[in-house]
Design an enzyme around this catalytic site. Structure first.
Site, PDB file in Angstrom:
ATOM      1  N   GLY A   1      22.235   9.788  69.939  1.00  0.00           N
ATOM      2  CA  GLY A   1      21.734   8.993  71.299  1.00  0.00           C
ATOM      3  C   GLY A   1      22.244   9.301  72.441  1.00  0.00           C
ATOM      4  O   GLY A   1      23.306  10.129  72.583  1.00  0.00           O
ATOM      5  N   ASN A   2      21.629   9.089  73.619  1.00  0.00           N
ATOM      6  CA  ASN A   2      22.233   9.347  74.708  1.00  0.00           C
ATOM      7  C   ASN A   2      21.524   8.718  76.167  1.00  0.00           C
ATOM      8  O   ASN A   2      20.421   8.076  75.921  1.00  0.00           O
ATOM      9  CB  ASN A   2      22.087  10.926  75.127  1.00  0.00           C
ATOM     10  CG  ASN A   2      20.812  11.435  74.676  1.00  0.00           C
ATOM     11  OD1 ASN A   2      19.918  11.278  75.562  1.00  0.00           O
ATOM     12  ND2 ASN A   2      20.692  12.284  73.741  1.00  0.00           N
TER      13      ASN A   2
ATOM     14  N   SER B   1      27.713  16.306  74.970  1.00  0.00           N
ATOM     15  CA  SER B   1      27.133  16.780  73.487  1.00  0.00           C
ATOM     16  C   SER B   1      28.390  16.668  72.656  1.00  0.00           C
ATOM     17  O   SER B   1      29.389  17.022  73.046  1.00  0.00           O
ATOM     18  CB  SER B   1      26.611  18.242  73.889  1.00  0.00           C
ATOM     19  OG  SER B   1      26.299  18.695  72.616  1.00  0.00           O
ATOM     20  N   GLY B   2      27.981  16.165  71.416  1.00  0.00           N
ATOM     21  CA  GLY B   2      29.016  16.174  70.234  1.00  0.00           C
ATOM     22  C   GLY B   2      30.282  15.346  70.466  1.00  0.00           C
ATOM     23  O   GLY B   2      31.173  15.770  69.840  1.00  0.00           O
TER      24      GLY B   2
ATOM     25  N   SER C   1      24.590  16.413  76.725  1.00  0.00           N
ATOM     26  CA  SER C   1      23.811  16.255  75.895  1.00  0.00           C
ATOM     27  C   SER C   1      22.452  17.219  75.601  1.00  0.00           C
ATOM     28  O   SER C   1      22.056  17.690  76.972  1.00  0.00           O
ATOM     29  CB  SER C   1      22.892  14.796  76.099  1.00  0.00           C
ATOM     30  OG  SER C   1      22.059  14.740  74.913  1.00  0.00           O
ATOM     31  N   SER C   2      22.083  17.920  74.648  1.00  0.00           N
ATOM     32  CA  SER C   2      20.963  18.687  74.585  1.00  0.00           C
ATOM     33  C   SER C   2      19.780  18.298  75.109  1.00  0.00           C
ATOM     34  O   SER C   2      18.963  19.204  75.555  1.00  0.00           O
ATOM     35  CB  SER C   2      20.755  19.305  73.122  1.00  0.00           C
ATOM     36  OG  SER C   2      21.962  19.694  72.386  1.00  0.00           O
ATOM     37  N   ASP C   3      19.659  17.128  75.309  1.00  0.00           N
ATOM     38  CA  ASP C   3      18.477  16.302  75.427  1.00  0.00           C
ATOM     39  C   ASP C   3      18.288  16.174  77.162  1.00  0.00           C
ATOM     40  O   ASP C   3      17.372  15.696  77.602  1.00  0.00           O
ATOM     41  CB  ASP C   3      18.202  14.977  74.954  1.00  0.00           C
ATOM     42  CG  ASP C   3      17.815  15.096  73.433  1.00  0.00           C
ATOM     43  OD1 ASP C   3      17.605  15.933  72.809  1.00  0.00           O
ATOM     44  OD2 ASP C   3      18.686  14.387  72.771  1.00  0.00           O
TER      45      ASP C   3
ATOM     46  N   HIS D   1      17.651   7.560  75.102  1.00  0.00           N
ATOM     47  CA  HIS D   1      17.248   8.051  73.801  1.00  0.00           C
ATOM     48  C   HIS D   1      17.864   7.807  72.748  1.00  0.00           C
ATOM     49  O   HIS D   1      19.158   7.932  72.811  1.00  0.00           O
ATOM     50  CB  HIS D   1      17.279   9.582  73.906  1.00  0.00           C
ATOM     51  CG  HIS D   1      16.584  10.306  72.711  1.00  0.00           C
ATOM     52  ND1 HIS D   1      15.450   9.988  72.314  1.00  0.00           N
ATOM     53  CD2 HIS D   1      17.283  11.313  72.140  1.00  0.00           C
ATOM     54  CE1 HIS D   1      15.352  10.946  71.037  1.00  0.00           C
ATOM     55  NE2 HIS D   1      16.562  11.699  70.887  1.00  0.00           N
TER      56      HIS D   1
ATOM     57  N   HIS E   1      17.419   7.255  67.856  1.00  0.00           N
ATOM     58  CA  HIS E   1      16.767   7.728  66.599  1.00  0.00           C
ATOM     59  C   HIS E   1      16.809   6.443  65.905  1.00  0.00           C
ATOM     60  O   HIS E   1      16.918   6.285  64.844  1.00  0.00           O
ATOM     61  CB  HIS E   1      17.495   8.657  65.760  1.00  0.00           C
ATOM     62  CG  HIS E   1      17.351   9.880  66.279  1.00  0.00           C
ATOM     63  ND1 HIS E   1      16.922  11.137  65.586  1.00  0.00           N
ATOM     64  CD2 HIS E   1      17.154  10.583  67.601  1.00  0.00           C
ATOM     65  CE1 HIS E   1      16.925  12.026  65.948  1.00  0.00           C
ATOM     66  NE2 HIS E   1      16.862  11.873  67.504  1.00  0.00           N
TER      67      HIS E   1
ATOM     68  N   ASP F   1       6.603  -9.275  76.978  1.00  0.00           N
ATOM     69  CA  ASP F   1       7.770  -9.684  78.001  1.00  0.00           C
ATOM     70  C   ASP F   1       8.035  -8.393  78.453  1.00  0.00           C
ATOM     71  O   ASP F   1       8.884  -8.367  79.580  1.00  0.00           O
ATOM     72  CB  ASP F   1       8.776 -10.446  77.251  1.00  0.00           C
ATOM     73  CG  ASP F   1       8.441 -11.844  77.016  1.00  0.00           C
ATOM     74  OD1 ASP F   1       7.523 -12.650  77.830  1.00  0.00           O
ATOM     75  OD2 ASP F   1       8.990 -12.542  76.132  1.00  0.00           O
TER      76      ASP F   1
ATOM     77  N   HIS G   1       9.428  12.546  66.230  1.00  0.00           N
ATOM     78  CA  HIS G   1      10.972  12.715  66.658  1.00  0.00           C
ATOM     79  C   HIS G   1      11.643  11.080  66.929  1.00  0.00           C
ATOM     80  O   HIS G   1      12.320  10.639  65.853  1.00  0.00           O
ATOM     81  CB  HIS G   1      10.986  13.502  67.777  1.00  0.00           C
ATOM     82  CG  HIS G   1      12.264  13.539  68.682  1.00  0.00           C
ATOM     83  ND1 HIS G   1      12.338  14.442  69.496  1.00  0.00           N
ATOM     84  CD2 HIS G   1      13.620  13.015  68.200  1.00  0.00           C
ATOM     85  CE1 HIS G   1      13.902  14.412  69.971  1.00  0.00           C
ATOM     86  NE2 HIS G   1      14.387  13.645  69.081  1.00  0.00           N
TER      87      HIS G   1
ATOM     88  N   TYR H   1      10.484 -16.082  85.436  1.00  0.00           N
ATOM     89  CA  TYR H   1      11.183 -16.083  84.092  1.00  0.00           C
ATOM     90  C   TYR H   1      12.607 -15.509  84.128  1.00  0.00           C
ATOM     91  O   TYR H   1      12.456 -14.187  84.393  1.00  0.00           O
ATOM     92  CB  TYR H   1      10.023 -15.563  83.007  1.00  0.00           C
ATOM     93  CG  TYR H   1      10.769 -15.300  81.456  1.00  0.00           C
ATOM     94  CD1 TYR H   1      10.367 -16.554  80.609  1.00  0.00           C
ATOM     95  CD2 TYR H   1      11.720 -14.652  81.169  1.00  0.00           C
ATOM     96  CE1 TYR H   1      10.968 -16.430  79.219  1.00  0.00           C
ATOM     97  CE2 TYR H   1      12.275 -14.614  79.902  1.00  0.00           C
ATOM     98  CZ  TYR H   1      11.732 -15.650  79.180  1.00  0.00           C
ATOM     99  OH  TYR H   1      12.298 -15.592  77.621  1.00  0.00           O
TER     100      TYR H   1
END
Lengths: 235, 235, 235, 235
Positions: free
Chosen positions: D31-32, D48-49, D77-79, D98, D100, D123, D174, D233
């Protein structure tokens, strides 16, 4: 024996075992982790029948590389013989995890490989996680735990799967084993195995039975961005 | 009465009851544990309608072996009469657990046995966990809780199931009971019952309806490596 | 106004709101509890848009029995108008809970009643939990929250369901409301509603579509052993 | 560069990343979160990592708006390249998440949009959450992470979906990306995305395949009571 190294290994194996219930993969005493140290000539494994809240490094059990116990210790996990067979046949593997985590067990009970439906899977497993065949009555009588190891080796050999690229398996009617170069990797692979198994079931329920594994080029991309010499992910 | 022993039993029953919400098996006040001590001539059971966070050993309720209350106590769990029938008919059982744990209840509601699809099941239950028939209107009017006990006995007798080898049941339309030689075993069996129920559902969803129980030789192997004189697992 | 009583009610409403995320029924700010006190002439309800970890009794909002706000307060939950309609039409109801708990919402989205498949359901709901019809475009334009209350009333009236015997509903395409004589009961009913919804889905998956609700005599037994003058369960 | 602002952003990005495992959306390091600050001319993203329990604000990585790293920092992060493409094409987006998370991933693996089955969805997302097409082999070879961003843009452009009204997507095979005007919103949208995905699966299982999205007037009502100038709301 290098007592300092043994002490380290016991600490590592104890912590890895305790990580399993914390990750929600293990209930009661269902699960075990071992670590092999080729140089030290030992395997260190969880003792049999010790509750997780009573588990301390000094209770970990030390054997030689054939799984023979040094004296004056608790009984090792009953699954030791399975671990020994895997270490002997998968030389790059230095840590093994066995659990009854529920989604991986469900694939084992259904007798099915866990297909590579997405990149979460591909990041850790380079293709489907295989399901072994059922052990025969003769094999079970001959030596259940050892034959469990052998049926895993058979699955990888017959289907020409590289255990370093697919570091896990489900044993038909039983449950998952996973492994790695160290206990951290092996535990992570057991977490991923169960997670992708649950996602695979949900994927199938959403697909009405028409689902295919991801294309090989996507599998390649995700696996190789994390593994091998060209890896750049999470490094 | 041996007051020291009674005090011990109350402590044990209180702790066993508290273990159920901790294991995620019980919401609100849905669940109860009792322990029978033949020598002391008593059954000790959870009181009725006491919230788990207000549960203390001194609130546990003591009855004789017929379920008759000693004076000056809280009301016992409404399900006491079911427990009494089980103790009278299953002489080796010394502790009983009832929950509404969700996966076991789902099998009860579907009116289905929980099949032995794998070794997780076989480690604790030597074959399918039976589902009773539905109670009749007449039985419910005659004495609902007592008849619930009787319909369980009927299921085990008719199908010649040994309650020591299959220490649990689901009552049709209602939910699970499990038992053991002591409260620790009975609680563990309630955990396993719900876990294998969830896995069984997942196994069926993965199998498209073609799934068979594990072969008897694998069932035998797993059950007997943990139980009886030749047991070697987790000892 | 009785300031001491108002203070008590704010405390109660705050605690009841906080119980919802603790029970796993509410994520983010999805959910609200109100309490009505006929004698004090007030409704107390959660404020709008306040995060659960910033929720304190003094932030609860007080209105009269028509839902008109006293001055100098935070904005009430947008769903206030729905609560007011329910209080006006269900005179024995003194507390209402609304959540987006996932299994009850799934029934609402599927447009289905939650059938009484077992005694867990029957202990709290005397028959199926109804699903309302979808609101029309005209109703939504006329006043969405108020009309949501009305479509609930319509469902109970048309199908002649007693809201005291079936203290909950799922609104088509939206989610569950539950209620009770006090906030503890209303919150418990919201927990039970979601739990029986999840069990009902699992029951159907295990049944291959042939499942029937439990027979009326078992429904009667379980409901009446907990409710009304002849109740003996959990008292 | 405004060092005070950078420090703030690093704090914000660190906290947002830590919120993901706390919400149960992220296991291991999957996640990132990034935040863009147009005025400051920077994007701040997770390194990353780095394990979540070792994550501190000073480890967050700062790049310019093209994703070029300032020197002397950890690897991002690689993304990152995916985030950069999204920022460049969705100008009102200032934070991206992002994960998973398992139910959103299951829709991605099944190659399916997440339909708007109810108001919980409406919503936050004004219509179905789209699933992209699968990346081609050529695209993956050309630049996997950047092309992932492009295939998302393509999905929104081709189907004329407003990314401000539908602040999330699942990438075929993905997993999910979500976004917002700030990190709080983007994280909330990732929570909602996974929750509505799980509910959508349950809704379909309860519906036997005949389910339709909610009518547009209910979608409109729920979306517009929370968003835009007429929102009332949770304000």
């Amino acid at each position: 024996m290098n007592q300092e190294r043994i002490k380290q290994l016991k600490q590592e194996v104890c912590e890895a075992n305790l990580a399993l219930p914390r990750a929600g993969l293990v209930k009661l005493t269902w699960g075990n982790v071992s670590v092999k140290d080729e140089a030290a000539g030992v395997i260190v494994i969880k003792p049999s029948g010790v509750a997780y809240d009573a588990m301390t490094p000094d209770k970990m059990v030390v054997t030689n590389l054939e799984g023979n116990l040094f004296t004056g210790q608790l009984k090792p996990s009953s699954d030791l013989a399975t671990h020994v067979v895997l270490y002997q046949n998968f030389p790059e593997v230095s840590a093994i995890v066995h659990t009854h985590s529920k989604w991986a067990v469900s694939f084992a009970q259904a007798g099915r490989d866990i297909p590579a439906y997405g990149t979460t899977h591909a990041d850790a497993f380079y293709g489907a996680v295989p399901c072994t065949r059922m052990l025969s009555k003769a094999e079970i009588e001959r030596g259940y735990e050892q034959e469990t190891g052998r049926v895993i080796i058979e699955a990888f050999n017959k289907r020409q799967i590289d255990p370093n690229a697919v570091p896990g398996v489900v044993v038909r009617g039983h449950g998952p084993f996973s492994w790695g170069k160290n206990s951290k990797q092996a535990v992570e692979n057991s977490i991923i195995l169960d997670e992708v198994a649950e996602m695979a079931l949900a994927t199938e329920l959403l697909s009405g039975g028409e689902i295919q594994p991801i294309p090989s080029f996507l599998l390649d991309k995700h696996y190789w961005r994390k593994h091998g010499k060209t890896a750049y992910y999470g490094q």
